[in-house]
Design a protein around this motif. Structure first.
Motif, PDB file in Angstrom:
ATOM      1  N   GLU A 149       0.831  -1.208   0.000  1.00  0.00           N
ATOM      2  CA  GLU A 149       0.000   0.000   0.000  1.00  0.00           C
ATOM      3  C   GLU A 149       0.865   1.257   0.000  1.00  0.00           C
ATOM      4  O   GLU A 149       0.606   2.201  -0.763  1.00  0.00           O
ATOM      5  CB  GLU A 149      -0.915   0.011   1.229  1.00  0.00           C
ATOM      6  CG  GLU A 149      -2.103  -0.921   1.164  1.00  0.00           C
ATOM      7  CD  GLU A 149      -3.092  -0.640   2.285  1.00  0.00           C
ATOM      8  OE1 GLU A 149      -2.990   0.448   2.906  1.00  0.00           O
ATOM      9  OE2 GLU A 149      -3.953  -1.494   2.551  1.00  0.00           O
ATOM     10  N   VAL A 150       1.857   1.290   0.862  1.00  0.00           N
ATOM     11  CA  VAL A 150       2.725   2.464   0.972  1.00  0.00           C
ATOM     12  C   VAL A 150       3.466   2.702  -0.331  1.00  0.00           C
ATOM     13  O   VAL A 150       3.567   3.843  -0.815  1.00  0.00           O
ATOM     14  CB  VAL A 150       3.704   2.299   2.152  1.00  0.00           C
ATOM     15  CG1 VAL A 150       4.752   3.401   2.148  1.00  0.00           C
ATOM     16  CG2 VAL A 150       2.944   2.294   3.481  1.00  0.00           C
ATOM     17  N   GLN A 151       3.997   1.644  -0.912  1.00  0.00           N
ATOM     18  CA  GLN A 151       4.723   1.794  -2.169  1.00  0.00           C
ATOM     19  C   GLN A 151       3.814   2.302  -3.283  1.00  0.00           C
ATOM     20  O   GLN A 151       4.163   3.213  -4.034  1.00  0.00           O
ATOM     21  CB  GLN A 151       5.343   0.468  -2.585  1.00  0.00           C
ATOM     22  CG  GLN A 151       6.136   0.563  -3.882  1.00  0.00           C
ATOM     23  CD  GLN A 151       6.625  -0.779  -4.348  1.00  0.00           C
ATOM     24  OE1 GLN A 151       6.578  -1.763  -3.610  1.00  0.00           O
ATOM     25  NE2 GLN A 151       7.103  -0.846  -5.573  1.00  0.00           N
ATOM     26  N   ALA A 152       2.615   1.698  -3.402  1.00  0.00           N
ATOM     27  CA  ALA A 152       1.691   2.106  -4.455  1.00  0.00           C
ATOM     28  C   ALA A 152       1.213   3.543  -4.250  1.00  0.00           C
ATOM     29  O   ALA A 152       1.099   4.313  -5.209  1.00  0.00           O
ATOM     30  CB  ALA A 152       0.496   1.151  -4.500  1.00  0.00           C
ATOM     31  N   ALA A 153       0.937   3.903  -2.998  1.00  0.00           N
ATOM     32  CA  ALA A 153       0.494   5.269  -2.722  1.00  0.00           C
ATOM     33  C   ALA A 153       1.588   6.273  -3.068  1.00  0.00           C
ATOM     34  O   ALA A 153       1.313   7.362  -3.584  1.00  0.00           O
ATOM     35  CB  ALA A 153       0.086   5.396  -1.257  1.00  0.00           C
ATOM     36  N   GLY A 154       2.849   5.911  -2.799  1.00  0.00           N
ATOM     37  CA  GLY A 154       3.955   6.791  -3.163  1.00  0.00           C
ATOM     38  C   GLY A 154       4.056   6.981  -4.666  1.00  0.00           C
ATOM     39  O   GLY A 154       4.260   8.106  -5.155  1.00  0.00           O
ATOM     40  N   LEU A 155       3.911   5.894  -5.416  1.00  0.00           N
ATOM     41  CA  LEU A 155       3.902   5.999  -6.875  1.00  0.00           C
ATOM     42  C   LEU A 155       2.752   6.879  -7.348  1.00  0.00           C
ATOM     43  O   LEU A 155       2.912   7.702  -8.259  1.00  0.00           O
ATOM     44  CB  LEU A 155       3.771   4.602  -7.496  1.00  0.00           C
ATOM     45  CG  LEU A 155       5.010   3.715  -7.497  1.00  0.00           C
ATOM     46  CD1 LEU A 155       4.644   2.315  -7.982  1.00  0.00           C
ATOM     47  CD2 LEU A 155       6.083   4.310  -8.401  1.00  0.00           C
ATOM     48  N   GLY A 156       1.600   6.679  -6.714  1.00  0.00           N
ATOM     49  CA  GLY A 156       0.441   7.471  -7.103  1.00  0.00           C
ATOM     50  C   GLY A 156       0.649   8.957  -6.905  1.00  0.00           C
ATOM     51  O   GLY A 156       0.289   9.770  -7.758  1.00  0.00           O
ATOM     52  N   ARG A 157       1.235   9.333  -5.774  1.00  0.00           N
ATOM     53  CA  ARG A 157       1.473  10.752  -5.511  1.00  0.00           C
ATOM     54  C   ARG A 157       2.478  11.337  -6.497  1.00  0.00           C
ATOM     55  O   ARG A 157       2.301  12.454  -6.994  1.00  0.00           O
ATOM     56  CB  ARG A 157       1.972  10.942  -4.073  1.00  0.00           C
ATOM     57  CG  ARG A 157       0.907  10.748  -3.011  1.00  0.00           C
ATOM     58  CD  ARG A 157       1.400  11.216  -1.646  1.00  0.00           C
ATOM     59  NE  ARG A 157       2.558  10.452  -1.199  1.00  0.00           N
ATOM     60  CZ  ARG A 157       2.489   9.346  -0.469  1.00  0.00           C
ATOM     61  NH1 ARG A 157       1.309   8.860  -0.140  1.00  0.00           N
ATOM     62  NH2 ARG A 157       3.584   8.733  -0.082  1.00  0.00           N
ATOM     63  N   ARG A 158       3.538  10.593  -6.787  1.00  0.00           N
ATOM     64  CA  ARG A 158       4.570  11.113  -7.691  1.00  0.00           C
ATOM     65  C   ARG A 158       4.080  11.254  -9.123  1.00  0.00           C
ATOM     66  O   ARG A 158       4.505  12.164  -9.843  1.00  0.00           O
ATOM     67  CB  ARG A 158       5.801  10.199  -7.652  1.00  0.00           C
ATOM     68  CG  ARG A 158       6.577  10.279  -6.349  1.00  0.00           C
ATOM     69  CD  ARG A 158       7.950   9.648  -6.489  1.00  0.00           C
ATOM     70  NE  ARG A 158       7.873   8.228  -6.797  1.00  0.00           N
ATOM     71  CZ  ARG A 158       7.803   7.265  -5.885  1.00  0.00           C
ATOM     72  NH1 ARG A 158       7.766   7.582  -4.596  1.00  0.00           N
ATOM     73  NH2 ARG A 158       7.776   6.006  -6.238  1.00  0.00           N
ATOM     74  N   HIS A 159       3.191  10.373  -9.536  1.00  0.00           N
ATOM     75  CA  HIS A 159       2.759  10.372 -10.934  1.00  0.00           C
ATOM     76  C   HIS A 159       1.323  10.869 -11.121  1.00  0.00           C
ATOM     77  O   HIS A 159       0.813  10.841 -12.248  1.00  0.00           O
ATOM     78  CB  HIS A 159       2.890   8.959 -11.519  1.00  0.00           C
ATOM     79  CG  HIS A 159       4.305   8.456 -11.550  1.00  0.00           C
ATOM     80  ND1 HIS A 159       5.166   8.711 -12.601  1.00  0.00           N
ATOM     81  CD2 HIS A 159       5.019   7.723 -10.651  1.00  0.00           C
ATOM     82  CE1 HIS A 159       6.338   8.148 -12.358  1.00  0.00           C
ATOM     83  NE2 HIS A 159       6.277   7.549 -11.181  1.00  0.00           N
ATOM     84  N   GLY A 160       0.691  11.312 -10.046  1.00  0.00           N
ATOM     85  CA  GLY A 160      -0.670  11.817 -10.150  1.00  0.00           C
ATOM     86  C   GLY A 160      -1.674  10.750 -10.542  1.00  0.00           C
ATOM     87  O   GLY A 160      -2.597  11.002 -11.327  1.00  0.00           O
ATOM     88  N   VAL A 161      -1.514   9.549  -9.985  1.00  0.00           N
ATOM     89  CA  VAL A 161      -2.370   8.410 -10.324  1.00  0.00           C
ATOM     90  C   VAL A 161      -3.177   7.995  -9.095  1.00  0.00           C
ATOM     91  O   VAL A 161      -2.604   7.780  -8.018  1.00  0.00           O
ATOM     92  CB  VAL A 161      -1.513   7.221 -10.807  1.00  0.00           C
ATOM     93  CG1 VAL A 161      -2.378   5.983 -11.031  1.00  0.00           C
ATOM     94  CG2 VAL A 161      -0.761   7.587 -12.082  1.00  0.00           C
ATOM     95  N   PRO A 162      -4.495   7.859  -9.209  1.00  0.00           N
ATOM     96  CA  PRO A 162      -5.282   7.387  -8.066  1.00  0.00           C
ATOM     97  C   PRO A 162      -4.998   5.920  -7.779  1.00  0.00           C
ATOM     98  O   PRO A 162      -4.879   5.095  -8.691  1.00  0.00           O
ATOM     99  CB  PRO A 162      -6.737   7.589  -8.524  1.00  0.00           C
ATOM    100  CG  PRO A 162      -6.671   7.577 -10.021  1.00  0.00           C
ATOM    101  CD  PRO A 162      -5.341   8.172 -10.386  1.00  0.00           C
ATOM    102  N   VAL A 163      -4.903   5.595  -6.497  1.00  0.00           N
ATOM    103  CA  VAL A 163      -4.609   4.227  -6.063  1.00  0.00           C
ATOM    104  C   VAL A 163      -5.690   3.784  -5.086  1.00  0.00           C
ATOM    105  O   VAL A 163      -5.823   4.356  -3.998  1.00  0.00           O
ATOM    106  CB  VAL A 163      -3.229   4.130  -5.397  1.00  0.00           C
ATOM    107  CG1 VAL A 163      -2.971   2.702  -4.920  1.00  0.00           C
ATOM    108  CG2 VAL A 163      -2.131   4.582  -6.354  1.00  0.00           C
ATOM    109  N   ALA A 164      -6.451   2.769  -5.474  1.00  0.00           N
ATOM    110  CA  ALA A 164      -7.473   2.201  -4.594  1.00  0.00           C
ATOM    111  C   ALA A 164      -6.870   1.026  -3.839  1.00  0.00           C
ATOM    112  O   ALA A 164      -6.410   0.055  -4.449  1.00  0.00           O
ATOM    113  CB  ALA A 164      -8.676   1.736  -5.405  1.00  0.00           C
ATOM    114  N   GLN A 165      -6.844   1.133  -2.521  1.00  0.00           N
ATOM    115  CA  GLN A 165      -6.308   0.064  -1.671  1.00  0.00           C
ATOM    116  C   GLN A 165      -7.495  -0.749  -1.152  1.00  0.00           C
ATOM    117  O   GLN A 165      -8.150  -0.347  -0.189  1.00  0.00           O
ATOM    118  CB  GLN A 165      -5.509   0.671  -0.528  1.00  0.00           C
ATOM    119  CG  GLN A 165      -4.357   1.548  -1.001  1.00  0.00           C
ATOM    120  CD  GLN A 165      -4.112   2.739  -0.106  1.00  0.00           C
ATOM    121  OE1 GLN A 165      -4.779   2.925   0.915  1.00  0.00           O
ATOM    122  NE2 GLN A 165      -3.177   3.598  -0.487  1.00  0.00           N
ATOM    123  N   VAL A 166      -7.782  -1.850  -1.808  1.00  0.00           N
ATOM    124  CA  VAL A 166      -8.961  -2.653  -1.481  1.00  0.00           C
ATOM    125  C   VAL A 166      -8.571  -3.645  -0.390  1.00  0.00           C
ATOM    126  O   VAL A 166      -7.943  -4.668  -0.655  1.00  0.00           O
ATOM    127  CB  VAL A 166      -9.501  -3.379  -2.726  1.00  0.00           C
ATOM    128  CG1 VAL A 166     -10.797  -4.119  -2.388  1.00  0.00           C
ATOM    129  CG2 VAL A 166      -9.742  -2.387  -3.861  1.00  0.00           C
TER     130      VAL A 166
END
Length: 320
Positions: A149-166
């Motif tokens: 989750e942390v890794q994906a959220a970091g990628l999302g913030r850097r690239h402006g991509v929404p990340v749904a953590q289901v």
């Protein structure tokens, strides 16, 4: 829209791919895993790549340049592989697949499988946490899910991509490789001697539909996905006409060893569930994704113990 499905070879990943095939928005559906799917797929393509083979996986994802990623490649310990291999597969899949997808510049959204294990249980923890409760995992699987989750959220913030953590409750079904499901199928089931804590589960169909709905919506943030209601270890054992075996203290280590010898390895997050329970508030996912009410936990338990009747076919005499 081009979509990548990691973990496509598992029961949940295959069902996610099937649901994506029903949507016209997705013109190309490609998946990877270390084992092939066991269900028929019509529009999806599958590539057998071990996530630990970083170079092959990165090359594949880069060539695909997905616009969406359904990251189901989060491997529960003792489901399809042992604890050590599961941790390696989970870490490698997130690092290689998500990182390569983000670097292509085409990525628009991510929906990833996680677990309500990230909340932890015990003194000072909420009994039924919602998404506002800070994660504080106390099991290996919970820590692995939170790391993804942390890794994906970091990628999302850097690239402006929404990340749904289901964040899924334990996914249990009659044909799902689940350490919890295998344990409850044993003739004798270890249960807490001095308590009977409630826990929840989720049906694989409800879990798959939630991941697809979160991907379609481009949701950004955490969502708990759980079955309706709850059960307890004693209740589930009795429902399946199993013999409950009360355990306390150091006896859990012995019970886990005996269960493993009987073909049902018990990772520490399952022991934690039996001893402390595990639940979560799933109202946000129902409201945000407009999902139907999930199957009741008691129905999931009943399906767990249902086995198809095998009918022997007698050979017929050939007709001239």
């Amino acid at each position: 829209m081009r979509v990548l499905v990691t973990g496509m070879g598992g029961e949940l990943g295959t069902r996610v791919a099937q649901l994506l095939e029903e949507r016209e928005e997705f013109t190309r559906i490609a998946g990877v895993d270390f084992v092939p799917p066991r269900r028929r797929l019509h529009r999806s393509t599958f590539n057998r790549i071990d996530p630990r083979d970083r170079e092959r996986l990165v090359d594949f994802v880069t060539d695909l340049a997905p616009q969406a990623v359904a990251h189901v490649g989060v491997y529960e310990p003792d489901a399809r592989s042992g604890p050590r291999a599961s941790a390696e597969l989970t870490e490698a899949s997130a690092l290689a697949a998500l990182g390569a997808a983000a670097r292509t510049g085409e990525l628009e959204r991510i929906a990833l499988r996680s677990s309500i294990d990230v909340y932890g249980r015990g003194r000072g923890h909420a009994d039924v946490p919602d998404e506002t409760i800070p994660p504080e995992p106390q099991t290996h699987f919970g820590a692995e899910c939170l790391a993804v989750e942390v890794q994906a959220a970091g990628l999302g913030r850097r690239h402006g991509v929404p990340v749904a953590q289901v964040r899924l409750a334990p996914v249990v079904g009659s044909h799902v490789p689940s350490p919890l499901g295998r344990l409850f199928r044993l003739p004798v089931v270890p249960v807490p001697a001095t308590d009977d804590p409630p826990f929840t589960m989720v049906h694989p169909e409800d879990a798959a539909r939630a991941i697809v709905a979160a991907l379609l919506a481009g949701y950004d943030g955490a969502l708990n996905v759980v079955g309706t209601g709850a059960a307890s270890p004693w209740q589930v054992a009795r429902l399946g006409n199993r013999v409950p075996f009360p355990v306390t203290g150091p006896g859990w280590r012995v019970a886990a060893r005996v269960a493993e010898l009987a073909g049902a390895p018990v990772p520490n997050h399952v022991i934690d569930l039996l001893r402390r329970g595990r639940a979560a508030d799933g109202t946000r996912a129902l409201a945000e994704l407009d999902l139907p009410r999930p199957r009741p936990v008691q129905q999931i338990c009943s399906e767990l113990y249902e086995w198809a009747t095998v009918t022997a076919l007698r050979p017929t005499r050939a007709v001239a």
